[in-house]
Structures are given as structure tokens and as C-alpha cells.
Design a protein around this motif. Structure first.
Motif, short mmCIF file in Angstrom:
data_model
loop_
_atom_site.label_atom_id
_atom_site.label_comp_id
_atom_site.label_asym_id
_atom_site.label_seq_id
_atom_site.Cartn_x
_atom_site.Cartn_y
_atom_site.Cartn_z
N PRO A 318 0.81 -1.24 0.00
CA PRO A 318 0.00 0.00 0.00
C PRO A 318 0.84 1.27 0.00
CG PRO A 318 -0.16 -1.18 2.10
CD PRO A 318 0.51 -2.10 1.15
N GLN A 319 2.06 1.19 0.51
CA GLN A 319 2.91 2.39 0.53
C GLN A 319 3.33 2.82 -0.88
OE1 GLN A 319 3.73 -0.65 1.38
NE2 GLN A 319 5.89 -1.13 1.05
N HIS A 320 3.18 1.91 -1.86
CA HIS A 320 3.55 2.23 -3.25
C HIS A 320 2.33 2.45 -4.13
CE1 HIS A 320 7.67 1.41 -2.28
NE2 HIS A 320 7.46 0.12 -2.04
N ARG A 321 1.15 2.57 -3.53
CA ARG A 321 -0.07 2.68 -4.33
C ARG A 321 -0.03 3.86 -5.31
NH1 ARG A 321 -5.26 1.07 -4.66
NH2 ARG A 321 -6.75 2.60 -5.47
N ASP A 322 0.36 5.03 -4.84
CA ASP A 322 0.37 6.21 -5.72
C ASP A 322 1.30 5.99 -6.90
OD1 ASP A 322 -1.45 7.43 -4.08
OD2 ASP A 322 0.00 8.75 -3.09
N ALA A 323 2.47 5.42 -6.64
CA ALA A 323 3.43 5.18 -7.73
C ALA A 323 2.88 4.16 -8.72
CB ALA A 323 4.76 4.70 -7.16
N LEU A 324 2.22 3.13 -8.21
CA LEU A 324 1.63 2.11 -9.08
C LEU A 324 0.54 2.70 -9.98
CD1 LEU A 324 1.43 -0.84 -6.54
CD2 LEU A 324 2.60 -0.93 -8.77
N MET A 325 -0.28 3.55 -9.41
CA MET A 325 -1.36 4.13 -10.19
C MET A 325 -0.82 5.13 -11.22
SD MET A 325 -3.86 2.44 -9.28
CE MET A 325 -4.24 1.29 -7.95
N ARG A 326 0.24 5.84 -10.86
CA ARG A 326 0.87 6.74 -11.84
C ARG A 326 1.46 5.94 -12.99
NH1 ARG A 326 2.75 9.48 -7.22
NH2 ARG A 326 4.80 8.49 -7.44
N ALA A 327 2.07 4.80 -12.68
CA ALA A 327 2.65 3.96 -13.73
C ALA A 327 1.55 3.41 -14.63
CB ALA A 327 3.45 2.82 -13.09
N ARG A 328 0.46 2.95 -14.03
CA ARG A 328 -0.66 2.46 -14.83
C ARG A 328 -1.17 3.55 -15.76
NH1 ARG A 328 -6.18 2.39 -11.91
NH2 ARG A 328 -5.62 4.60 -12.19
N ASP A 329 -1.37 4.74 -15.22
CA ASP A 329 -1.87 5.84 -16.03
C ASP A 329 -0.92 6.16 -17.19
OD1 ASP A 329 -4.03 5.98 -14.36
OD2 ASP A 329 -3.35 7.78 -13.29
N ARG A 330 0.36 6.12 -16.90
CA ARG A 330 1.35 6.42 -17.94
C ARG A 330 1.25 5.43 -19.09
NH1 ARG A 330 7.71 7.59 -16.47
NH2 ARG A 330 8.40 8.29 -18.54
N LEU A 331 0.93 4.19 -18.78
CA LEU A 331 0.85 3.15 -19.80
C LEU A 331 -0.46 3.19 -20.59
CD1 LEU A 331 2.30 0.13 -17.79
CD2 LEU A 331 3.43 1.35 -19.67
N VAL A 332 -1.56 3.61 -19.96
CA VAL A 332 -2.87 3.44 -20.60
C VAL A 332 -3.61 4.73 -20.94
CG1 VAL A 332 -3.15 1.21 -19.43
CG2 VAL A 332 -4.23 3.25 -18.45
N GLU A 333 -3.29 5.84 -20.30
CA GLU A 333 -4.06 7.06 -20.54
C GLU A 333 -3.85 7.59 -21.96
OE1 GLU A 333 -6.44 8.65 -18.72
OE2 GLU A 333 -6.33 6.81 -17.53
N PRO A 334 -4.92 8.07 -22.60
CA PRO A 334 -4.81 8.52 -23.99
C PRO A 334 -3.79 9.63 -24.21
CG PRO A 334 -7.11 8.26 -23.37
CD PRO A 334 -6.31 8.10 -22.11
N ASP A 335 -3.62 10.52 -23.20
CA ASP A 335 -2.70 11.63 -23.39
C ASP A 335 -1.27 11.27 -22.98
OD1 ASP A 335 -3.25 11.41 -20.70
OD2 ASP A 335 -3.41 13.58 -20.34
N GLN A 336 -1.03 10.01 -22.63
CA GLN A 336 0.33 9.58 -22.33
C GLN A 336 0.74 8.52 -23.38
OE1 GLN A 336 1.58 9.60 -18.16
NE2 GLN A 336 -0.54 10.04 -17.57
N MET A 337 0.93 7.26 -22.99
CA MET A 337 1.30 6.25 -23.98
C MET A 337 0.10 5.49 -24.54
SD MET A 337 4.67 4.60 -22.08
CE MET A 337 5.19 3.64 -23.50
#
Length: 360
Positions: A318-337
Motif C-alpha cells: 500500500p505504501q507504493h499505491r500512488d506510484a503504481l497508479m501513476r505507472a498504470r496511467d502512464r501506460l494506458v491514458e490517452p494523453d500519455q502512452m
């Protein structure tokens, strides 16, 4: 050799060649530049003290490689668990994707021979550190012909050299690289007519039109698709590119995570071009491989369950939740990758459809 020396030497080599023989093709310039770049540079990293000019999806999060491993395992299981089976990766970077995919595959009883196709000595050392049991190859010709292949190529085709043709008032010409009065590299139309190399439907395009092709990418796709047709297996090609025909140059150069001019730093910057996935699919079909589809990276990872995987990892740490969600967003969000990068799936004639390519 220091990076600055490599840059200067290659630029001087090009200038001497141009002075002696005339302009060189853009394809030649890109091929030589990237060969030097990948041989000499520490190319992958977040930048700053970590070094590197760009970051790839496997380095952003383990979720990327794990989902690829699960996709390959699912294909292999539904195809009948044929042995022997070979994992093959083209341009494996630091071996991160192969390591993460292997870990995921083993959970489902898939432990293929690991084959990494790489020419850069620097990269080959890093890959063996990540995947000690890997068998390394300089090209596909030495990968075994017996048993199906499970092939992955992530950000591989984009670095292969492209040819550009431009419509001039005198007809179609290949774009060459010359030197101006300030000794800077500049584009210039070649003298040799190239109309016969242009599809008939495009020959009457207006002056100024640029058509970009990648003979090297076509060669790779031809060989991979032929392997799938004869050996069986499945393949994933993941890269930034487009799925419908287009005109214009897509060339760009990246250094220290910033775009620079394509001719600014030969051998010291990553020169890439967008992949024409429509053409790649056409080549694959011509070899009787099955084209499972081409979708955006965001769609594909979401359909494979990256959101659930991110939540599961967050539960463990849980201490890495924010980093994990940022990584997910970077991979899948339309305005990123998520939208820029595409995933194309291929399979042997008798292999099943692949998860993630059907419409929701």
C-alpha cells in the motif's frame, strides 16, 4: 570512446562521404546513426543522474511485462501446450520485459527457451544480467525452427531505418542528406527518378507530398510471419504508429528525453519513425499468418486487466499505491502512452484468437 567523440566522428564521416560521393540517402544516415547510438550509448533511463535518453514501457512498471507473459501463456495453453516452445524478443533492451514475462509465464506452466535477438554489446550484457539463461542471437536466422515461437517486439520497428520519397515538379525522388554552406546536414531531393517505386494510386499526388516506408521493418515482418505460418506460435508488435495510410515525415530524434533536430547529433540521439501497422498487417497476411488485430496500448492493457493487477499490487504494498497508479496511467491514458502506442497481434494459422483484440 566518449559519446562526444562518437558524435563528432560519425558526423565527420558523413561529411567526408558526402564531399567525396555526393548526398547520401536518408535511410543510410538513419541506419548508421542508430547503429552507432545503440552500440555506444546508455540509451534507456529516466534521465538525469540515471542516464538514458528515453524510457520504455517495461521500465515503467512490471505490470507491462507480466501481462504480456500472461497473454503468451494463454495463447500457448489454448493452442495445446506444444513443446518445445521458444520465447523470442527482438530488441530486448535491458531484459526487463523478458524477465517479467518469464516470471508470469511460469505461473501457468510455461517455461520456454528464452531467445533474445540483440546486436548491441552493451545491451547484451544487461540482458544476461536480467535473464541469465537466455540464448542470445544477432538476428532471427539462428533461432530454432522446431516448435512454435512466442515473439515480442516492443519499440523495435520504430528504430529501423526508413526511406522517404518526395514528389517534385520533375517527378518522384528519394530524399537524400547533403551539406549546406555552413557544413550542416540538410535534406535534398535525389537525382534518380523513383516513380516506379511509388504505388500507382499515389503517383499523381501533388508536389511536396512525402511517402515514408521502412524496407527493414517489412523484412522483419516477412520473416516473423513466415515463421508463424510454418512453426506456429504468436507474436506481439508494440510501437508508436498509425493504422491507416498517411503522407508526410514522421521522423524524430530524442536526446536526454527531449526532441532535437533529426540531423543535430548523428550517433548520439535516438532517431525513430512511426510504424505503418496497416502495411505490416498486409505483409503478415501475405505470408499466411493470422492478424489478430491492432488496437491501442491503452485498450489492450485495460482489456487484459491492468486495473485489477494495479489494485492487487497495491494491496501487497500500500505504501507504493500512488506510484503504481501513476505507472498504470502512464501506460494506458490517452494523453500519455495509451493512444500513441499500438499493439498488433499475430498468430499461426491454427492458433486461437488472442485476448484483448476483440471489441468490448
Amino acid at each position: 570512446m566518449r559519446d562526444e567523440d562518437a558524435k563528432r566522428d560519425l558526423g565527420d564521416t558523413f561529411r567526408r562521404l558526402i564531399a567525396a560521393t555526393g548526398p547520401i540517402s536518408l535511410m543510410h544516415f538513419m541506419a548508421e546513426s542508430n547503429m552507432r547510438y545503440y552500440a555506444d550509448k546508455r540509451v534507456i533511463g529516466e534521465g538525469g543522474s540515471a542516464g538514458g535518453d528515453f524510457i520504455t514501457a517495461p521500465e515503467i512498471s512490471q505490470m507491462f511485462g507480466e501481462l504480456i507473459g500472461l497473454w503468451l501463456a494463454d495463447m500457448w495453453i489454448r493452442a495445446g501446450r506444444t513443446e518445445p516452445v521458444h520465447y523470442v524478443e527482438l530488441g530486448p533492451g535491458r531484459g526487463t520485459l523478458a524477465r517479467d514475462a518469464s516470471r508470469a509465464m511460469k505461473r501457468y506452466g510455461l517455461a520456454p527457451k528464452m531467445h533474445l535477438v540483440e546486436t548491441s554489446p552493451r545491451m547484451r550484457d544487461a540482458q544476461l544480467a536480467a535473464v541469465p539463461d537466455a540464448i542470445q542471437h544477432r538476428d532471427l536466422s539462428t533461432v530454432p525452427m522446431e516448435g512454435p515461437i512466442l515473439l515480442v517486439a516492443n519499440e523495435f520497428l520504430d528504430a529501423l531505418p526508413v526511406r522517404q520519397l518526395i514528389k517534385t515538379v520533375d517527378g518522384w525522388r528519394e530524399i537524400m542528406v547533403g551539406v549546406d554552406g555552413l557544413n550542416k546536414f540538410v535534406e535534398t531531393p535525389g537525382r534518380q527518378p523513383m516513380d516506379s517505386a511509388v504505388p500507382e494510386a499515389r503517383r499523381d499526388d501533388p508536389p511536396g507530398t512525402v511517402i515514408e516506408t521502412s524496407p527493414a521493418s517489412a523484412t522483419v515482418m516477412f520473416e516473423v510471419a513466415g515463421r508463424l505460418a510454418s512453426q506456429g506460435g504468436a507474436a506481439l508488435f508494440i510501437d508508436y504508429g498509425y493504422t491507416h495510410g498517411r503522407s508526410g515525415s514522421t521522423l524524430q530524434a530524442l536526446k536526454d528525453h527531449r526532441k532535437i533536430g533529426v540531423f543535430d547529433a548523428p550517433g548520439d540521439a535516438d532517431i525513430t519513425a512511426h510504424v505503418d501497422f496497416a502495411q505490416m498487417a498486409q505483409i503478415a497476411r501475405s505470408r499466411e499468418a493470422r492478424v489478430l488485430g491492432t488496437v491501442t496500448q491503452g485498450q489492450w492493457l485495460t482489456r487484459l486487466g491492468i486495473n485489477d493487477r494495479a489494485e492487487a499490487l497495491s494491496g501487497f504494498a500500500p505504501q507504493h499505491r500512488d506510484a503504481l497508479m501513476r505507472a498504470r496511467d502512464r501506460l494506458v491514458e490517452p494523453d500519455q502512452m495509451g493512444d500513441l502506442f499500438k499493439v498488433m497481434g499475430l498468430a499461426g494459422p491454427d492458433w486461437p484468437d488472442g485476448a484483448g483484440f476483440a471489441e468490448d
